[in-house]
Scaffold this motif. Structure first.
Motif, PDB file in Angstrom:
ATOM      1  N   LEU A  99       3.190  54.142  57.141  1.00  0.00           N
ATOM      2  CA  LEU A  99       2.335  52.955  57.163  1.00  0.00           C
ATOM      3  C   LEU A  99       0.907  53.271  56.725  1.00  0.00           C
ATOM      4  O   LEU A  99       0.222  52.418  56.176  1.00  0.00           O
ATOM      5  N   ASN A 100       0.474  54.488  56.957  1.00  0.00           N
ATOM      6  CA  ASN A 100      -0.888  54.885  56.620  1.00  0.00           C
ATOM      7  C   ASN A 100      -1.004  55.455  55.213  1.00  0.00           C
ATOM      8  O   ASN A 100      -1.877  56.259  54.942  1.00  0.00           O
ATOM      9  N   GLN A 101      -0.130  55.024  54.328  1.00  0.00           N
ATOM     10  CA  GLN A 101      -0.198  55.438  52.927  1.00  0.00           C
ATOM     11  C   GLN A 101      -0.650  54.265  52.075  1.00  0.00           C
ATOM     12  O   GLN A 101      -0.306  53.113  52.337  1.00  0.00           O
ATOM     13  N   PHE A 102      -1.413  54.577  51.050  1.00  0.00           N
ATOM     14  CA  PHE A 102      -1.927  53.535  50.165  1.00  0.00           C
ATOM     15  C   PHE A 102      -0.789  52.772  49.484  1.00  0.00           C
ATOM     16  O   PHE A 102      -0.870  51.556  49.315  1.00  0.00           O
ATOM     17  N   GLU A 103       0.264  53.463  49.116  1.00  0.00           N
ATOM     18  CA  GLU A 103       1.390  52.812  48.435  1.00  0.00           C
ATOM     19  C   GLU A 103       2.024  51.742  49.318  1.00  0.00           C
ATOM     20  O   GLU A 103       2.454  50.700  48.823  1.00  0.00           O
ATOM     21  N   THR A 104       2.093  51.993  50.620  1.00  0.00           N
ATOM     22  CA  THR A 104       2.653  51.000  51.543  1.00  0.00           C
ATOM     23  C   THR A 104       1.753  49.782  51.620  1.00  0.00           C
ATOM     24  O   THR A 104       2.232  48.643  51.556  1.00  0.00           O
ATOM     25  N   LEU A 105       0.458  50.000  51.722  1.00  0.00           N
ATOM     26  CA  LEU A 105      -0.512  48.906  51.754  1.00  0.00           C
ATOM     27  C   LEU A 105      -0.420  48.069  50.483  1.00  0.00           C
ATOM     28  O   LEU A 105      -0.362  46.838  50.535  1.00  0.00           O
ATOM     29  N   LEU A 106      -0.354  48.730  49.339  1.00  0.00           N
ATOM     30  CA  LEU A 106      -0.267  48.024  48.062  1.00  0.00           C
ATOM     31  C   LEU A 106       1.043  47.242  47.963  1.00  0.00           C
ATOM     32  O   LEU A 106       1.047  46.086  47.536  1.00  0.00           O
ATOM     33  N   SER A 107       2.135  47.843  48.376  1.00  0.00           N
ATOM     34  CA  SER A 107       3.438  47.159  48.318  1.00  0.00           C
ATOM     35  C   SER A 107       3.439  45.899  49.164  1.00  0.00           C
ATOM     36  O   SER A 107       3.934  44.845  48.733  1.00  0.00           O
ATOM     37  N   ILE A 108       2.887  45.988  50.343  1.00  0.00           N
ATOM     38  CA  ILE A 108       2.834  44.819  51.229  1.00  0.00           C
ATOM     39  C   ILE A 108       2.015  43.706  50.590  1.00  0.00           C
ATOM     40  O   ILE A 108       2.421  42.545  50.581  1.00  0.00           O
ATOM     41  N   HIS A 109       0.876  44.070  50.026  1.00  0.00           N
ATOM     42  CA  HIS A 109       0.016  43.053  49.415  1.00  0.00           C
ATOM     43  C   HIS A 109       0.600  42.481  48.126  1.00  0.00           C
ATOM     44  O   HIS A 109       0.322  41.337  47.775  1.00  0.00           O
ATOM     45  N   LEU A 110       1.404  43.243  47.423  1.00  0.00           N
ATOM     46  CA  LEU A 110       2.071  42.719  46.235  1.00  0.00           C
ATOM     47  C   LEU A 110       3.210  41.776  46.601  1.00  0.00           C
ATOM     48  O   LEU A 110       3.470  40.794  45.905  1.00  0.00           O
ATOM     49  N   LEU A 111       3.884  42.066  47.704  1.00  0.00           N
ATOM     50  CA  LEU A 111       5.042  41.260  48.097  1.00  0.00           C
ATOM     51  C   LEU A 111       4.686  39.979  48.847  1.00  0.00           C
ATOM     52  O   LEU A 111       5.462  39.024  48.838  1.00  0.00           O
TER      53      LEU A 111
END
Length: 116
Positions: free
Chosen positions: A9-21
Motif C-alpha cells: 500500500l505504501n508504494q507509489f505504483e499502488t497509489l497511482l493505480s488506485i487514482h487511475l481506476l
C-alpha cells in the motif's frame, strides 16, 4: 501478511493505480445502478452504456487526464512520505547489435472491427 500488505500500500505504483481506476469505477458504478433501477428501459440502458463507453474512450485517449492524475499522485505521495519511482537510466545502444529489424511485417493485424 499484514506487513506485506502495508508495504504494498505504501508504494507509489499502488497509489497511482488506485487514482487511475477511481474514475473508471465511478462511471461503471453509475451505469450499474442505472441498469438495475426499476425504471430502466432497454433503450435507456443502451444509451447509458454507450455514454459510459464514450466517456471511458475519452479518458483513454486523453493525455492530460493521465498527467493530471500523475501530478496529483506526486503531491499526495509527498504528503504520505511515499517515494515516487526514480527515472530509469538512459542506456546507450550497443553498436554491435542491428536495430533495423522490422517486426511489423511478421505481426498479425491488431485492428479491431468498429464497435456497434
Amino acid at each position: 501478511t499484514a506487513r506485506g500488505f502495508e508495504l504494498r500500500l505504501n508504494q507509489f505504483e499502488t497509489l497511482l493505480s488506485i487514482h487511475l481506476l477511481l474514475p473508471i469505477f465511478k462511471r461503471v458504478e453509475m451505469l450499474s445502478r442505472a441498469l438495475q433501477s426499476k425504471e430502466a428501459t432497454i433503450f435507456g440502458a443502451i444509451e447509458a452504456a454507450n455514454y459510459v463507453i464514450d466517456e471511458l474512450s475519452d479518458l483513454r485517449m486523453s493525455d492530460t487526464h493521465f498527467d493530471e492524475i500523475y501530478k496529483d499522485c506526486l503531491k499526495i505521495s509527498g504528503e504520505l512520505d511515499i517515494h515516487p519511482p526514480k527515472e530509469n537510466r538512459i542506456r546507450k545502444r550497443n553498436s554491435r547489435i542491428e536495430y533495423d529489424i522490422h517486426l511489423t511485417s511478421y505481426a498479425p493485424s491488431l485492428q479491431l472491427p468498429p464497435y456497434e
